[in-house]
Design a protein around this motif. Sequence first.
Motif, PDB file in Angstrom:
ATOM      1  N   THR A 135      11.234 -49.369  16.045  1.00 50.23           N
ATOM      2  CA  THR A 135      11.936 -48.168  16.490  1.00 50.23           C
ATOM      3  C   THR A 135      11.378 -46.906  15.848  1.00 50.23           C
ATOM      4  N   TYR A 136      11.018 -46.975  14.580  1.00 51.13           N
ATOM      5  CA  TYR A 136      10.603 -45.776  13.857  1.00 51.13           C
ATOM      6  C   TYR A 136       9.090 -45.604  13.780  1.00 51.13           C
ATOM      7  N   ASN A 137       8.327 -46.450  14.464  1.00 56.60           N
ATOM      8  CA  ASN A 137       6.874 -46.314  14.445  1.00 56.60           C
ATOM      9  C   ASN A 137       6.462 -44.939  14.981  1.00 56.60           C
TER      10      ASN A 137
ATOM     11  N   LEU B 277      -8.787 -47.372  17.754  1.00 58.56           N
ATOM     12  CA  LEU B 277      -7.421 -47.272  18.261  1.00 58.56           C
ATOM     13  C   LEU B 277      -6.455 -47.382  17.087  1.00 58.56           C
ATOM     14  N   VAL B 278      -5.289 -46.763  17.235  1.00 63.22           N
ATOM     15  CA  VAL B 278      -4.330 -46.651  16.138  1.00 63.22           C
ATOM     16  C   VAL B 278      -2.960 -47.125  16.609  1.00 63.22           C
ATOM     17  N   ARG B 279      -2.226 -47.783  15.733  1.00 64.28           N
ATOM     18  CA  ARG B 279      -0.789 -48.020  15.917  1.00 64.28           C
ATOM     19  C   ARG B 279      -0.088 -47.641  14.613  1.00 64.28           C
ATOM     20  N   PHE B 280       1.084 -47.046  14.735  1.00 59.86           N
ATOM     21  CA  PHE B 280       1.851 -46.639  13.569  1.00 59.86           C
ATOM     22  C   PHE B 280       2.829 -47.727  13.143  1.00 59.86           C
ATOM     23  N   ALA B 281       3.208 -47.676  11.872  1.00 58.78           N
ATOM     24  CA  ALA B 281       4.190 -48.582  11.299  1.00 58.78           C
ATOM     25  C   ALA B 281       5.024 -47.776  10.303  1.00 58.78           C
ATOM     26  N   VAL B 282       5.891 -48.459   9.559  1.00 62.19           N
ATOM     27  CA  VAL B 282       6.773 -47.755   8.625  1.00 62.19           C
ATOM     28  C   VAL B 282       6.369 -47.987   7.175  1.00 62.19           C
TER      29      VAL B 282
END
Length: 441
Positions: free
Chosen positions: A309-311, A108-113
């Motif tokens: 907000t920008y993920n 599983l993946v989650r995005f960050a900045v």
Amino acid sequence: MFDHTKNNEIFERAYRCIAGGVLSNFKKEKYSAPVFVKSAEGCHITDFDGNVYYDFSLSAGPAILGHSNQEYKEALKREIDLLYTNGDSLIQIEAAEKIQEIMPAAELVRFAVSGADAVFNAVRVARAYTGKNMYVKFKGQYNGGLDYVLGGMTENESDPIASDAIDPKDYYSDMCYTEGRAAHALDDCFLIEFNDLEGMRELFQKHGDEIACVVMEPSALNMNGCVAEPGYMQGVRELCDQYHVVMIYDETLTGFRVAPGGAAEYYGVVPDMSTFAKAVGGGFPVALYTGKKEIMNVLADTRVLGVGTYNGHPLAAAAILETIRQLYANDGEAFREIRRMTDMLKEGLLAAAKKAGVSMIVQGVPGALFPVFTEKEKIINHKDALAHADFKKHGRFMGLMKERGILHNSRLCISPAHTEEDIRYCIRQAEEALEIMAKEA
């Protein structure tokens, strides 16, 4: 060697409106201004005085495709025409699916900045999953600028709790020290040596029931380029399994550089979680953290707050997809080219040092090399470096390289955009720099 008149004028202008005149303290040099870029193409950068630099910094790592890559720019333009605000769209799903496809343990993946953002979230997830509080990080490694993972030192080997102080003999603690840190920011951190499996085993025997995770750069590319000794990663993996500790690779620098499957493929040891930044977006501000489904589910069931907000911004997702498309084309030809150019540069630097009679080794991994001035055949961790590596000579060498048109971040990063002539140019400048250092000795 270069005229810096206009560049220095720009720096004075920057100093009047930007605190310190730089956008990151690590870009601030004692006796010179940063290079202000007028144009860039491939691995060549031109400043406002017309000086041309050979870029072995790659924007501190992210520009894995080089500069002004036409297909990369076109991919971003296409996404701008579709969606350029931070809305949910199909492209974020496509980017996450691509990460799942190519990276081990990315269930599983989650995005960050940023890389620091990704590390922060990974530690939070690991704590929630294990129900434990302490974490382990390594001396001489850099995991971002947040209070609790930045720098630190220990009073002695018998007390591995990190403290917020400067050891005058420890360059790392000095470089990463900051005023304004929360008073107890490092109280939950065990700070140990990389490549010391016995030391980690003793720590786990005493505190394994308190430790949530181990956060490591798989190779210390921010300092001395130390790589894992044979059996070390496997030993860490076994200890983490035994004590129910989440093993986290901080692949901010190694990811999408050392091998198609990152450090997990390079070392043959798969972590529980990984964080990626820099090269994953080819130059765009984006990061992500991944892990096994059972671990990342603490986000899915909302036990853990993962926000931003920008993920996964659509432009960032487009940058990820295009970077991956180019790197993995032709069965990963770009990675083979990175390795070939890295080997060429390493051999040339070692030959230059031998010719000049200077004791220098070159450490690191495909895509990132670190010159180390030492009499030893290798440096395995920060303690070893403090005892046997000459940091002043390293600084002098890298300063001479910049004077000769080689941009760097103390390490030398290589991309598929580098040509053999770029590598030969870097080697020639190293020969000159090392000859000067030999005369100064």
